[in-house]
Every structure is written in structure tokens, then in C-alpha cells.
Design an enzyme around this catalytic site. Structure first.
Site: not given
Length: 569
Positions: A226, A491
Site C-alpha cells: 500500500s 483492490d
């Protein structure tokens, strides 16, 4: 000012804020759910933290009473003995600032190390802790990506805590001025300085050559997921002499101020009936809020939020279940299935209802039932005014609620990075289907920046996040030899990664690996099971893929080193 005097303290004193008696914190799962998955729920986070503080104070008072009794003292003390953790935190003396010459001193940057697979000559793996306590990443040493790669290559594994997070705190408060060293450039330099100056604890590793772990003698491989995934990519590109290879998982290398695209994968891949019901419900709710009184008030009451003053704050609460999508994981022990529980409630059918003379469809009634039972019920209630409690948990109109700056206010950290450099304000799209109320716009979602960070003496938060500071480092097109990009196909952050549908197409190779995990969400490759054979096939596949190309990278390091020796001769 406090900050001005703080800069004059000695290096040893600078560690004091982090080492002082720490205030209570929420558990990692709750912290992640309320602040890092989807839109941040700061009011509820703060209310739950205060509740925990009260509970801990009651426990301390009870402990004090027990300890006054000679008969119970021994029993109570024995119950408080804690077992030694498998991985203990170590302290690296990190510079407070790498760029401001007027600032001297260091702070304790925590790291955790596993040498159980290490053999001299093996690589060093660093997992970037990112925007949370590094302690939350320790499972990856034991059975996740670090264990997998170090076991395959006789490597040494390290979890490195990010500045300001966990206990790696260089300042006495989280005021605007004290947060000025929380930025991308400082954090990248932290990692570089750590790699270049790392000395393994002699109690854990015995080396025949003290310089064996220097990046000129052994390959360092950087991993992040991330935000930390973007940092992994930046580290490989900016410090190629220190970082031999990097795996950037769900790496958000493209920063942007406005980010309604966060909800696109949810609408595309969520259960069709559920997504349709959310879109329809939100459209109905927006319409009802536009009607004359008393309909809007009756609607709020239906959701258990009748005491909430602002219509925008009301629909903000209704958006909270969307964050459960990011909380999913292939391992149910650490992931959440709550998004599907929400969907089950929403699509359960049933009868419609009425708000005065207005008919409300069953899906809105079901939506209200879920919010009342699963979101509003979490708000701690006092013996006083219920309206005050609801406003406290879910209201955003009072600026003073956003201006507490003590070190327990960890919600201020990632929001500060969002407001200054990263953006990603998650609001409803201007047109097309939406699972968010149109009232949740850019003005509303960026309001916290103006509320929480008034201008300081040394630093002022920019009116618009400086996303160019991030994007100038490579953006969608960032690439380097031995830099891998791993993503999940559904995602909500993939739209701002190098594997985005709008990014340049990439071909995977051992030198520049690329992989998109089917039915994957957020950095699905980071965690693992104790028995890797029990992992789902798609997870075993990505872990095997990473083992293979990392092993090739390590072999190539020593080949090039040997060739360099021969050329010198």
C-alpha cells in the site's frame, strides 16, 4: 513555543516522548478499520479511545485497591507477569531531520529482527511498517512474506517502523509544527540511513566479518504494501546503491487529490444484487433528505441518528460499510467478511415502511437496521445527553474536536500525510452510479485538513496536497531493474498503482516482475499461513513466484560482485 524549546533538547532527551508511559491505544484491527480502511471515522475512533481510557483507569483503581491488601498482593502480581515476546523491539538511533540543519538529535526508530533462517552471505529483507505501528507487522516475520523469502534464501528479516508511528516518535506532540518532519522525503532518508548504518545485535547474530551485512557486500531487498508499497518502489529507484531489489505490493505510486475511483472496484466486483441495492438506497436517501421537514429528521431517526445535526454527517455514517471491502483477506483469521454481512442484511427483503406520508422501500429499512445495530451501537453512551454522544461519535461540525494534539491522537498521522502530500479524498463521483451520497463531496472530505491543522510557527499545511512531490518520483510509469509490482484485481487502491487500467501496460519478467492476483484485494501476498500448503492456490502461486524471482535477484548480486572482482584483477 513548546516546539522551539524542544529542538534544544539533547539527543537522549529526544527519545523521551516515545519512552514515557504510553497512553492506551485501540487494538490494531479497530484502528485499521476506523482509520485506514476506506473513509476515516475519526469521531468514533476518538470516542472509543476515551472509553478505553476510562476502562483502564477503572482497572488501575481496582489494582491499587487489591495491592493494599497483603493477602491478595502476591496473587495479583503473579497474574500480571507477561511472557517474553518471540520478537523483541530494537532501537536504531535515527535522525530527527535529514534536511533541516537547525535540528539536532536522534530518536529511537524501532525495528524487529528474525535471524532464524540466516546464514552468513544471505540477503537482508526489510519490510516497511508504513502508516501503522510496526508491531502490527510482526506476523510477517513469523509466517508471512518475510518468513517465506528468508527461508528460501537463508536471509535475515527486519520489520522497520515508520517515523511517527508506533513508538518511533521524534516529537513531544502531534501539533502542526511537530508534524512537519512527517513527510515522504524524510521517511525515505530514514530507510536509507538505516540500511547504510545498520549493525545487527550481537546477541542475535554472530558474524565473522562485521561488514557482512553492508549493502555493498550483501543484497538488501525492500518490501512494502500500500503506502509502504509506494515507498518500496521509491527506495529502489532513489537508492539503487543501497536497495538491490524491491517488491511493491498494492503500491500507490500515483497520488491524486480527488479519489472517487476508490469505489469503482467495489461497484464492479461486489455482489451484483447488493451493489444495486446500495446504489438504489443511496439515491432514495438523497431524495428524502431534499424533502421538507419533518422527513429528513424522521429518516435520521430510522437509522438511529436522529440526534445528528448535519445531513452530510448523517450520510457519512452510512458510507462506513464500504470500508469493509478493503478489510477482506483470503485468510479469514485476519480478514473481515463484514461487507457480505452488510449485503445480506441489505438484500434480505421484507416490508417497506413510511416516514410520515412518504413510503420507504425495504432495502432502505434494512440499511437502517444494519447501521443502527452495527455502527451506531458502537458509539459509547454516557449517562448524560444522548444527542451529545451521537454528535461526539459522528458529528464533524465542531472544529475543537479535531485539535487535540497529544501523542495518543494517532489519527492525526496518516491524515496529515493525506493533507500535505498524498490526497486520496474519497468522495462520491460527480456523475454515474454511486454507493456514496452525492453530499459527500471534495469539500466535505477535505474539511478535516483545515480543522485539524491550524497554521503553526514553522509549518502550514498547503491548501491542496502537494501530490507532485509523490508523482515526480515515477508515478504510474515508475520502473527499475529488480522492482516487482504485485496487485489484487479488485483492490480499491489498484486505480492508483502501476497495475491500474489507465497505467502503461507492463510485461512480466524475472528482472521486472508483475502479477495481478485473481480475486485479490489489498496486498494479498503479505501474509501467510504457518503451513503454506494450506494457503489458497492463488496465494501459493504468488508466494512461489516471489520466491523464484527473489532467488534469481540474490544470485545475480553475487554474480555481478564476482565479475567486478575479476575486472579489477
Amino acid at each position: 513555543m513548546l516546539f522551539s524549546s524542544f529542538l534544544l533538547l539533547s539527543a537522549s532527551s529526544l527519545v523521551a516522548p516515545a519512552l514515557a508511559k504510553s497512553k492506551p491505544t485501540l487494538d490494531a484491527a479497530t484502528h485499521r478499520e476506523l482509520l485506514l480502511n476506506g473513509r476515516p471515522q475519526i469521531g468514533l475512533w476518538k470516542a472509543l479511545l476515551r472509553q478505553k481510557e476510562r476502562e483502564l483507569q477503572l482497572e488501575e483503581d481496582l489494582s491499587s485497591d487489591l495491592l493494599t491488601s497483603e493477602n491478595t498482593q502476591h496473587t495479583f502480581s503473579a497474574s500480571k507477569v507477561k511472557s517474553k515476546p518471540k520478537f523483541e523491539a530494537h532501537c536504531f538511533p535515527q535522525l530527527i531531520s535529514h534536511f533541516d540543519d537547525s535540528v539536532n538529535g536522534t530518536f529511537c526508530q524501532r525495528y524487529w529482527l528474525d535471524a532464524s533462517s540466516y546464514k552468513e552471505g544471505g540477503p537482508v529483507f526489510v519490510l516497511d511498517g508504513g502508516e501503522t505501528s510496526g508491531a502490527d507487522r510482526i506476523p510477517f516475520l513469523e509466517k508471512g512474506i518475510l518468513q517465506i523469502l528468508s527461508n528460501a534464501t537463508n536471509g535475515l528479516s527486519i520489520v522497520l517502523e515508520h517515523r511517527y508511528y508506533g513508538e518511533s516518535v521524534p516529537v513531544p506532540s502531534f501539533s502542526t509544527d511537530d508534524l512537519r518532519f512527517l513527510n515522504n522525503a524524510e521517511a525515505l532518508e530514514d530507510s536509507a540511513y538505516f540500511i547504510e548504518n545498520f549493525k545487527a545485535p550481537s546477541s542475535l547474530i554472530s558474524l565473522s566479518d562485521p561488514s557482512a551485512l553492508h549493502p555493498s557486500n550483501t543484497p538488501w531487498i525492500y518490501y512494502g504494501g500500500s503506502y509502504a508499497g509506494a515507498r518500496a518502489a521509491h527506495m529502489r529507484v532513489q537508492y539503487p546503491h543501497l536497495v538491490w531489489g524491491a517488491i511493491a505490493s498494492s503500491a500507490v505510486t500515483h497520488a491524486q487529490v480527488s479519489y472517487p475511483e476508490y469505489f469503482d472496484p467495489i461497484q464492479r466486483y461486489g455482489p451484483e444484487e447488493c451493489i444495486s441495492a446500495i446504489q438504489s438506497s443511496i439515491k432514495t436517501i438523497d431524495m428524502l433528505l431534499d424533502l421538507p421537514a419533518p422527513v429528513p429528521q424522521l429518516l435520521k431517526s430510522l437509522f438511529g441518528l436522529g440526534e445528528l445535526e448535519s445531513d452530510t454527517d448523517f450520510v457519512e455514517v452510512l458510507s462506513s460499510p464500504t470500508g469493509y471491502w478493503q478489510g477482506k483477506n483470503w485468510d479469514p483469521a485476519i480478514g473481515s467478511l463484514e461487507f457480505y454481512n452488510f449485503c445480506d442484511t441489505l438484500t434480505a427483503g421484507g416490508a417497506s415502511s413510511r416516514l410520515g406520508l412518504v413510503k420507504v422501500p425495504a432495502e432502505v429499512v434494512n440499511y437502517a437496521k444494519y447501521i443502527k445495530e452495527n455502527v451506531v451501537s458502537r458509539c459509547p453512551r454516557s449517562d448524560g445527553n444522548p444527542a451529545s454522544d451521537i454528535e461526539d461519535c459522528f458529528g464533524s461540525q465542531d472544529d475543537s474536536k479535531m485539535q487535540e494534539t497529544d501523542l495518543s491522537q494517532t489519527w492525526r498521522l496518516w491524515l496529515f500525510q493525506v493533507c500535505t502530500q498524498w490526497g486520496y479524498f474519497q468522495h462520491a463521483p460527480l456523475e454515474g452510479p454511486s454507493i456514496l451520497s452525492r453530499r459527500i463531496d471534495l469539500e466535505h472530505t477535505s474539511k478535516g485538513c483545515r480543522q485539524a491543522y491550524p497554521p503553526g510557527k514553522y509549518f502550514t499545511v498547503p491548501a491542496i496536497p502537494d501530490v507532485e512531490e509523490i508523482n515526480a518520483r515515477g508515478d504510474y510509469a515508475i520502473e527499475a531493474d529488480r522492482l516487482a509490482f504485485i496487485d489484487g484485481d479488485r483492490d480499491p487502491w489498484r486505480p492508483v498503482t502501476p497495475n491500474s487500467d489507465v497505467a502503461p501496460r507492463r510485461n512480466s519478467s524475472v528482472n521486472k516482475p508483475v502479477h495481478i492476483i485473481f480475486d485479490g484485494v489489498h496486498h494479498y501476498d503479505e501474509n501467510g499461513l504457518t503451513n503454506h500448503d494450506e494457503e489458497p492456490a492463488r496465494i501459493k502461486d504468488i508466494h512461489e513466484f516471489e520466491r523464484l524471482f527473489v532467488s534469481e535477484w540474490v544470485a545475480r548480486f553475487y554474480e555481478e560482485k564476482e565479475n567486478a572482482k575479476e575486472n579489477v584483477v
